[in-house]
Design an enzyme around this catalytic site. Structure first.
Site, mmCIF file in Angstrom:
data_model
loop_
_atom_site.group_PDB
_atom_site.id
_atom_site.type_symbol
_atom_site.label_atom_id
_atom_site.label_comp_id
_atom_site.label_asym_id
_atom_site.label_seq_id
_atom_site.Cartn_x
_atom_site.Cartn_y
_atom_site.Cartn_z
ATOM 1 N N ASN A 103 8.091 9.885 -3.673
ATOM 2 C CA ASN A 103 9.445 9.997 -3.388
ATOM 3 C C ASN A 103 9.894 8.913 -4.386
ATOM 4 O O ASN A 103 9.401 8.061 -4.940
ATOM 5 C CB ASN A 103 9.810 9.821 -1.888
ATOM 6 N N ARG A 104 11.216 8.950 -4.507
ATOM 7 C CA ARG A 104 11.972 8.403 -5.496
ATOM 8 C C ARG A 104 12.398 6.523 -4.991
ATOM 9 O O ARG A 104 13.121 5.849 -5.740
ATOM 10 C CB ARG A 104 13.389 8.880 -5.872
#
Ligand code: CTP
Length: 480
Positions: free
Chosen positions: A233-234
């Site tokens: 994920n970011r």
């Protein structure tokens, strides 16, 4: 009249006179003229006015220790000497005038004046006889003629000694006018904020976490698809690292469990445990919070979550941590299988995913002595640790109160990651802090460091509000 110091950095040196309290108002007047003000306190000045007042009003940490470095390793008084547009010393004591006239750089105010090429303005304040003494007159003369300093002479009126006469700090608007005149026509020395001492968003906190163990998770977990690919994920880890740094600055012992991050970790000050997957994060949490997956609570957690079978009864329910701040972005799904060879490109592929365990909910259950069915079958930890969750939502925060209950946390920090100022990788965040008692604190857009401090303010408040039973375990079968 306003804005005559717009864009300027003014260093305000305060030395140990009874008039030191007037420097607070002088700071306010300089700020009202648009100046960015940084305050330097001599050791004796700190006996008249505390640094916290100046820090809160100036939004800079106060310089008072000659040997202390800025958080980024720079030497504070040299940064100020090199970037300030003017140094104003008010009040300047007889002692300071003497030290300065002889170049004795024993405190941050004299050292800054010696090191700077900016104009210096001194506003003396002292007893009338001291002011008239030839030593003082000689020092003032030297500062004026040899050093080129502006001296704003003291005025007449009642003095601290009870007498009346010359020696009172000059009227503050006169000192402001002298600063304005000193910088007039000169270019701004350090327009780039990076060259100036760093600004702090909020009040500098007291060391209110001394003796506490704060565990923080940060970054995003990665779940392998094969040896070279993963689901991730970011998350940058910036928010979790800001929490760890803020807790360290407030005196806590910090364990930082770090999944994938793209920011520097405070590994010189915190115990950092690097992890990659949700499984590794879970194992690190168990070991840190409950003493390892193989003992007591750890077994209970692992077994209880998987099949309802608990581990052995714990020998002790003494908490090993005072607070857990779960800022990590934990993957909600992971591939059911990760082959040990690289998957080849084919016509297409379908990944089968399974949900990961909700780590925070499990930690909360164990902390409160509950098993996976929610029954109070074991001892709750004492003193009751404070649990903090984060909720990254997209669009609406409506689900946050339910998430707080579901996870069994004391505080839930919710933000909308679609907001351009608050998303992944930004320096700022706009959050709402919900608490288990129904409280809701909507914060404005703040730096992640200030959000971190606000969250820790909530943690400290809940620690302080613990009942004697929660502190000592007199009632350790508490369920929530
Ligand atoms: N969290 C956790 N274990 C997981 C997922 C999330 O401990 N498997 C923690 C996060 O670290 C965070 C909080 O739970 O502190 C909320 O995470 P979030 O992803 O917003 O919640 P979810 O449980 O994933 O709920 P939903 O998918 O419904 O948004």
């Amino acid at each position: 009249m306003s804005g005559r110091l717009e864009g300027r950095l003014i260093a305000l040196g305060v030395t140990g006179s009874i008039a030191a309290y007037k420097a607070v108002e002088l700071l306010r007047l300089l700020t009202a003229e648009g100046a960015d003000v940084v305050v330097l306190l001599s050791p004796s000045a700190t006996r008249f006015v505390g640094p916290l007042t100046f820090a809160a009003l100036s939004r800079h940490a106060v310089e008072s220790e000659l040997m202390e470095l800025l958080p980024d390793g720079r030497i504070g008084h040299i940064v100020i000497a090199d970037s300030a547009d003017a140094v104003v010393v008010a009040p300047a004591t007889a002692h300071w005038l003497g030290a300065m006239a002889s170049g004795m750089a024993g405190d941050v105010v004299t050292a800054t004046c010696l090191a700077t090429s900016a104009p210096v303005i001194a506003a003396p304040a002292m007893d009338g006889d001291m002011w008239r003494h030839p030593a003082t007159s000689g020092n003032v003369e030297r500062l004026r003629t040899a050093f080129g300093y502006t001296v704003v002479e003291p005025g007449s009126g009642p003095l601290a000694s009870g007498q009346s006469g010359i020696g009172r700090l000059a009227d503050l608007p006169l000192i402001v006018d002298a600063v304005v005149a000193a910088v007039a026509g000169r270019p701004v020395r350090a327009p780039d904020p990076a060259a100036r001492p760093p600004r702090v968003d909020g009040v500098v906190r007291e060391p209110d976490l001394v003796g506490r163990h704060v565990v923080v998770t940060a970054g995003g977990t990665r779940e392998p698809i094969d040896p070279v690919r993963y689901i991730g994920n970011r998350s940058s880890g910036r928010m979790g690292v800001a929490i760890a740094e803020a807790a360290l600055d407030r005196g806590a012992r910090v364990t930082l469990i770090a999944a994938a991050t793209s920011v520097a970790l405070p590994d010189d000050r915190a115990a950092v445990i690097p992890v990659e997957t949700t499984g590794e994060l879970r194992a690190a949490l168990l070991a840190t919070l409950f003493g390892g997956a193989g003992e007591g609570f750890g077994d209970a957690m692992a077994g209880g979550a998987a099949n309802g079978a608990g581990g052995g009864a714990p020998e002790s329910a003494t908490a090993r941590f005072d607070a857990l701040v779960m800022a990590a972005a934990v993957s909600d799904f992971r591939p059911t299988q990760a082959p040990d060879h690289k998957l080849e490109r084919g016509a297409g592929m379908t990944l089968e995913l399974e949900p990961t365990p909700d780590l925070l909910a499990e930690v909360s259950r164990i902390t409160h002595g509950l098993d996976s069915t929610g029954a109070a079958t074991r001892l709750a930890l004492v003193p009751a640790p404070v649990l903090v969750g984060f909720a990254a939502e997209t669009g609406s925060l409506d689900r946050a109160p339910d998430k707080l209950r579901r996870k069994g946390v004391d505080l839930l920090v919710a933000n909308d990651v679609m907001d351009p100022d608050s998303g992944f990788g930004t320096e700022t965040n706009r959050v709402v802090i919900l608490d288990a008692d129904g409280g809701r604190d909507e914060l404005p857009l703040l730096s992640k460091r200030e959000v971190a401090d606000r969250v820790l303010d909530g943690v400290v408040a809940r620690m302080d509000a613990r009942t004697p039973a929660e502190q000592t375990g007199a009632m350790s079968e508490v369920s929530r």
